[in-house]
Each structure stands twice: as structure tokens, then as C-alpha cells.
Design a protein around this motif. Structure first.
Motif, mmCIF file in Angstrom:
data_model
loop_
_atom_site.group_PDB
_atom_site.id
_atom_site.type_symbol
_atom_site.label_atom_id
_atom_site.label_comp_id
_atom_site.label_asym_id
_atom_site.label_seq_id
_atom_site.Cartn_x
_atom_site.Cartn_y
_atom_site.Cartn_z
ATOM 1 N N PHE A 137 0.835 -1.205 0.000
ATOM 2 C CA PHE A 137 0.000 0.000 0.000
ATOM 3 C C PHE A 137 0.869 1.253 0.000
ATOM 4 C CE2 PHE A 137 -1.914 3.489 2.391
ATOM 5 C CZ PHE A 137 -3.058 3.727 1.639
ATOM 6 N N TRP B 255 2.562 1.847 -3.340
ATOM 7 C CA TRP B 255 1.608 2.418 -4.294
ATOM 8 C C TRP B 255 1.348 3.887 -3.987
ATOM 9 C CZ3 TRP B 255 -3.377 4.143 -2.818
ATOM 10 C CH2 TRP B 255 -4.163 4.598 -3.887
ATOM 11 N N LYS B 256 1.194 4.210 -2.702
ATOM 12 C CA LYS B 256 0.909 5.585 -2.295
ATOM 13 C C LYS B 256 2.091 6.501 -2.614
ATOM 14 C CE LYS B 256 -2.159 8.191 -0.109
ATOM 15 N NZ LYS B 256 -3.559 8.328 -0.547
#
Length: 282
Positions: free
Chosen positions: A36, A39-40
Motif C-alpha cells: 500500500f 503504491w501511495k
């Protein structure tokens, strides 16, 4: 059935058989969090979050190695990998945390409110973090050598104390910045959030939260190693999960919920607003 096995010299690396279930659970949790955050960071182009993502990868590798130790408690290589990577992951988390403060100050035009020169904020704290990383890494790498175990623990404790001191100064710098901003908000900060100000607080408070969690974890590690190999903390598994694993997962959750990648966009928006205001007056 898994059981404790000594090295050829008779030295035991573990005082318990590490739980494969707990290791796998945290491996999966840290893997999900790391994916996550990666991706962020890519989406927001927040390159300063790269160390944070690498720290998450360290946690994944560490718990993967720890899971493999359950049925091989006499493996020096696997023991060393899990020890080094779980120990050093939070140091990389801290590196990204340090980089956020200077960006936050610049985003609201509050460079003058920094306790130290703004151009030195990131350099000062990241340099201390690198020193802590190298010292802890050197000590952790020696821990599997029975004859050097005592020396290795001393080195790791020294590295952790360096981290605590640096983090303590960082938190003081953050608090001073907040107090000065509350006393005299900058014009840029007041132009944010529809003229209400306060956007900077939405990044500063999560920064406090992750800083406290990393600090608590570091203090725990110092006490753990100071108590020695026969101490309760090193001879039982649950304290490590409660005061390290859970806290560091909490850091990743908080950092993900209030991600600092938007600071750059806020700064650009504020500068544009200031330019438009100036043109209107002209």
C-alpha cells in the motif's frame, strides 16, 4: 515437532521456539502495508517515503526469516537475518519521518520557526539516523556469534540510544515549531483550509503519533538487551510482538491514513494562491 536445537558449541540462539503462526501473520500484515505504501508513494511521487517503504520490506524479510526459524532454531544465517531486518526496519521508518518536518515547515512558509536552520533539519536528523542504522546493524550481525554476544548487545544498545537521542531532539524541534505556529500563524497557513488554517496540524499530529510509537519501541529494545540473554524480555516471545511488531504496524497504519505525500501539493497550491493575491492587488 519443532524443538530448540543448540549450535555445535552448545550455545542456544533462542530461548523459545518462535511461533510460526505469529511470524506469518505479521509477515502478511507488513506485506500488505508495504504494498500500500509503495503504491501511495508512487501515486503522490513522494520520494522521501522510499526509505519508509524499504523499512516495510525489511519487516517482511525479517518475519519471513523468523517463520523459517521455527523448524530450524540452530540456523545462524536465518537467526541473523530475522534479527537484523526486524531491528533495522524502524530505523528506515524514522528516516522518512525526519524528512517530513522540513517539508511541512516549508509548505506553510514557517522556515523561521525551525529550532535549527531549515536547510539543516533533514540533514541533521537523517545523519543521526544513518549512524544509528550502521551501529545497530553492526551489532545485530554479531549477535549470532556466542563469544561476541555480549559485545554485540552493547553495540546494539548504543545504536538504539543514538536513535532515542536523535528522536528526542526531533520531537522537541517539532513541538517548538507547533508552539511558534500557534502563537503567530503564517499567512500561508491561514490561507489554507478555506481561510481557517490548520492543515499543517493534520500532518504534524500523525508525525507525533508515529514518533512516539517508534520511541517506545526503541526504549523497549534498550531495556530488552540491557536485561541480557537470560532476561525475561529476550527469553519470552510475546513482549517482542506487543512492543515492537504491533507498534511498528501501527506506524505503517497511521502513516498510511494520514499520508504526507500531499504536503508537496499543498505547498504548490499555497504558492499559487499567494501569487494570485499579489497580482490582484497590483
Amino acid at each position: 515437532m519443532a524443538k530448540l536445537e543448540p549450535l555445535a558449541s552448545g550455545y542456544y540462539l533462542w530461548h523459545y521456539v518462535p511461533s510460526i503462526a505469529a511470524s506469518v501473520i505479521f509477515l502478511l500484515l507488513f506485506l500488505a502495508a508495504t504494498l500500500f505504501h509503495s503504491w501511495k508513494a508512487w501515486k503522490t511521487r513522494a520520494r522521501f517515503c522510499i526509505p519508509f517503504c524499504i523499512g516495510g520490506l525489511f519487516e517482511v524479510i525479517g518475519y519471513g526469516a523468523r517463520a523459517s526459524c521455527t523448524n530450524n532454531t540452530a540456523s545462524i544465517m536465518k537467526y541473523s537475518i530475522q534479527s537484523v531486518f526486524v531491528l533495522l526496519g524502524p530505523v528506515l521508518f524514522a528516516a522518512s519521518v525526519y524528512m517530513v518536518l522540513a517539508r511541512l515547515m516549508r509548505s506553510v512558509g514557517a522556515e523561521k520557526y525551525s529550532l535549527i536552520k531549515i536547510t539543516r533539519v533533514t540533514k541533521t536528523f537523517v545523519t543521526g539516523d544513518v549512524v544509528s542504522f550502521l551501529v545497530q546493524g553492526g551489532g545485530a550481525g554479531m549477535m549470532a556469534i556466542g563469544s561476541l554476544a555480549s559485545t554485540a548487545k552493547g553495540i546494539v544498545i548504543a545504536g538504539l540510544i543514538i536513535q532515542i537521542v536523535v528522536f528526542g531532539f526531533f520531537m522537541v524541534t517539532s513541538v517548538v515549531f507547533e508552539k511558534r505556529m500557534r502563537r503567530c500563524p503564517t499567512s500561508i497557513s491561514m490561507s489554507m483550509n478555506g481561510g481557517q488554517g490548520g492543515n499543517w496540524k493534520g500532518h504534524l499530529y500523525p508525525l507525533y503519533a508515529v514518533s512516539v510509537l517508534i520511541m517506545v519501541r526503541s526504549v523497549f529494545r534498550v531495556v530488552e538487551y540491557a536485561m541480557g540473554q537470560e532476561g525475561y524480555l529476550l527469553s519470552h516471545e510475546w513482549p517482542m510482538y506487543v512492543f515492537d511488531s504491533v507498534l511498528m504496524l501501527g506506524v505503517m497504519v497511521i502513516w498510511g491514513r494520514w499520508h504526507p505525500g500531499s504536503i508537496r501539493q499543498e505547498a504548490a497550491g499555497s504558492q499559487l494562491l499567494s501569487m494570485n493575491s499579489a497580482q490582484s492587488k497590483a
